[in-house]
Motif scaffolding. Structure first.
Motif, short mmCIF file in Angstrom:
data_model
loop_
_atom_site.label_atom_id
_atom_site.label_comp_id
_atom_site.label_asym_id
_atom_site.label_seq_id
_atom_site.Cartn_x
_atom_site.Cartn_y
_atom_site.Cartn_z
N ILE A 187 0.85 -1.19 0.00
CA ILE A 187 0.00 0.00 0.00
C ILE A 187 0.88 1.24 0.00
O ILE A 187 1.88 1.31 0.73
CB ILE A 187 -0.93 0.02 1.23
CG1 ILE A 187 -1.86 -1.18 1.21
CG2 ILE A 187 -1.74 1.32 1.27
CD1 ILE A 187 -2.82 -1.22 0.05
N SER A 188 0.49 2.23 -0.80
CA SER A 188 1.22 3.49 -0.91
C SER A 188 0.32 4.64 -0.47
O SER A 188 -0.88 4.65 -0.76
CB SER A 188 1.69 3.71 -2.35
OG SER A 188 2.32 4.97 -2.49
N PHE A 189 0.92 5.62 0.21
CA PHE A 189 0.21 6.82 0.65
C PHE A 189 0.96 8.04 0.16
O PHE A 189 2.15 8.20 0.44
CB PHE A 189 0.10 6.83 2.18
CG PHE A 189 -0.58 8.06 2.73
CD1 PHE A 189 -1.87 8.38 2.36
CD2 PHE A 189 0.09 8.90 3.62
CE1 PHE A 189 -2.51 9.52 2.86
CE2 PHE A 189 -0.53 10.03 4.13
CZ PHE A 189 -1.83 10.34 3.75
N ALA A 199 4.58 0.67 2.11
CA ALA A 199 4.84 -0.50 2.96
C ALA A 199 4.27 -1.72 2.26
O ALA A 199 3.18 -1.67 1.67
CB ALA A 199 4.19 -0.33 4.33
N GLY A 200 5.02 -2.83 2.30
CA GLY A 200 4.53 -4.02 1.63
C GLY A 200 5.36 -5.25 1.90
O GLY A 200 6.45 -5.18 2.48
N TYR A 231 9.68 -7.99 4.31
CA TYR A 231 8.80 -6.84 4.13
C TYR A 231 9.65 -5.58 3.96
O TYR A 231 10.81 -5.53 4.39
CB TYR A 231 7.81 -6.68 5.28
CG TYR A 231 8.41 -6.51 6.65
CD1 TYR A 231 8.72 -5.25 7.15
CD2 TYR A 231 8.67 -7.62 7.46
CE1 TYR A 231 9.27 -5.08 8.41
CE2 TYR A 231 9.21 -7.46 8.73
CZ TYR A 231 9.52 -6.20 9.19
OH TYR A 231 10.06 -6.04 10.44
N SER A 232 9.06 -4.60 3.32
CA SER A 232 9.80 -3.39 2.96
C SER A 232 9.02 -2.14 3.37
O SER A 232 7.79 -2.10 3.27
CB SER A 232 10.06 -3.36 1.45
OG SER A 232 10.68 -2.15 1.05
N LEU A 233 9.74 -1.14 3.83
CA LEU A 233 9.20 0.18 4.13
C LEU A 233 10.01 1.21 3.36
O LEU A 233 11.22 1.07 3.22
CB LEU A 233 9.27 0.48 5.62
CG LEU A 233 8.57 -0.49 6.56
CD1 LEU A 233 8.88 -0.13 8.02
CD2 LEU A 233 7.06 -0.49 6.33
N THR A 253 13.95 0.27 3.44
CA THR A 253 14.40 -0.83 4.29
C THR A 253 13.88 -2.16 3.73
O THR A 253 12.84 -2.21 3.07
CB THR A 253 13.89 -0.69 5.74
OG1 THR A 253 12.48 -0.90 5.78
CG2 THR A 253 14.23 0.69 6.30
N PHE A 254 14.65 -3.22 4.00
CA PHE A 254 14.20 -4.58 3.69
C PHE A 254 14.55 -5.45 4.87
O PHE A 254 15.71 -5.53 5.29
CB PHE A 254 14.87 -5.13 2.43
CG PHE A 254 14.54 -6.58 2.18
CD1 PHE A 254 13.33 -6.93 1.57
CD2 PHE A 254 15.40 -7.59 2.58
CE1 PHE A 254 13.01 -8.26 1.37
CE2 PHE A 254 15.09 -8.92 2.37
CZ PHE A 254 13.88 -9.27 1.76
#
Length: 313
Positions: A187-189, A199-200, A231-233, A253-254
């Motif tokens: 999801i992107s904001f 974040a995904g 997961y990534s941010l 990040t990963f």
């Protein structure tokens, strides 16, 4: 572990404040290259300019393609303060394509860059090296600040990189050693045109075609491939901060689900781009990377350059 979280907190604080880093003189970069005695572009995971965002006003296709060449030169003859004769050249080409139809959007970003510097008495060394291809598919929700997205990204380098601290110099990277493929769905904001948070769930594949380098990048001896679920941010910021000067900043990040959180990969990039006129520009790039597979210490890269750029599209 406490040091790791303190580092991440510091990066996020800096990113949110959006404070441009101070520019240093080009001589500082040459001096650092000599002091570190190694390639400065060994572990450039991604590129700050390849973050492509599709505008909510776009309809159909939009493309741009910019190529350029930057260089520097310093010469000394009987100079009392001393100095090292140097000449360096970096060529780059960046292509972006964006498309939107209804609620669907697609963005492609490619960045190729290669640079070398010749230092008197030290020979020729690589100063920049990047192959990056990023694809992003998006579906915009009714509130268009929110969207579902899928990323497919690839990065590697053209040429061999060396650690010159050893004699003879030791190869520490080459084409497809390493290479990284990542796939992210999440999801992107985007509350503003210049800021995006994502974040995904993610999958990362590491390829090391030269088995002599396998352990250097976290693979078992003799192995050429590793798969990591995680997961990534990410947060991305791009905005004109003063007249003719644009700041592009990102933190990514990963986190591998099979490893402790203190081994999270962190990539923090900043670039100030100053446009002198239609063809001349200056830029300052500052990158920090934490990747425990390669090193438990921070990797830092800074480049100050000026040169010529031309918009092909």
């Amino acid at each position: 572990m406490q040091n790791f979280f303190a580092f991440v907190a510091l990066l996020i604080s800096i990113f949110l404040l959006i404070t441009p880093p101070a520019l240093s003189q080009e001589a500082t970069e040459i001096s650092r290259l000599l002091e570190k005695d190694s390639d400065i572009s060994v572990r450039d995971m991604s590129n700050v300019n390849s973050k492509v965002v599709v505008s909510d006003t776009l309809r159909g296709w939009q493309m741009d393609w910019v190529s350029g060449i930057n260089g520097s030169q310093a010469s000394y003859d009987n100079w009392s303060q001393g100095g090292v004769n140097t000449i360096s050249v970096t060529a780059s080409t960046v292509f972006n394509a964006k498309y939107r139809k209804g609620q669907f959007a697609y963005a492609l970003g490619t960045n190729f860059k290669y640079g070398k510097s010749r230092l008197e008495g030290e020979g020729t060394r690589k100063t920049d090296d990047r192959i990056a291809v990023n694809n992003k598919f998006s579906y915009l929700f009714e509130d268009e600040r929110w969207s579902a997205f899928g990323n497919i990204n690839f990065s590697t380098q053209f040429d061999k990189g060396y650690n010159y601290a050893e004699e003879p110099p030791v190869v520490i990277s080459s084409f497809f050693a390493p290479a990284y493929f990542t796939q992210i769905a999440g999801i992107s904001f985007q509350p503003e045109d210049y800021f995006t948070a994502e974040a995904g769930m993610a999958m990362k594949q590491t390829i090391v075609s030269d088995t002599s380098l396998s352990t250097r990048y976290g693979l078992d001896p003799g192995k050429t491939f590793r798969f990591e679920p995680g997961y990534s941010l990410a947060m991305n910021f791009e905005k004109k901060i003063v007249s003719n000067v644009r700041l592009v900043s990102s933190v990514e990040t990963f986190t591998n689900l099979q490893r402790h959180v203190d081994q999270t990969d962190v990539h923090f990039s900043n670039e100030l781009i100053g446009k002198i006129n239609d063809y001349l520009n200056m830029s300052f790039q500052f990158v920090m990377v934490y990747d425990s597979d390669f090193s438990r210490e921070l990797q830092i890269k800074q480049v100050l350059s000026a040169g010529f750029s031309y918009s092909i599209l």
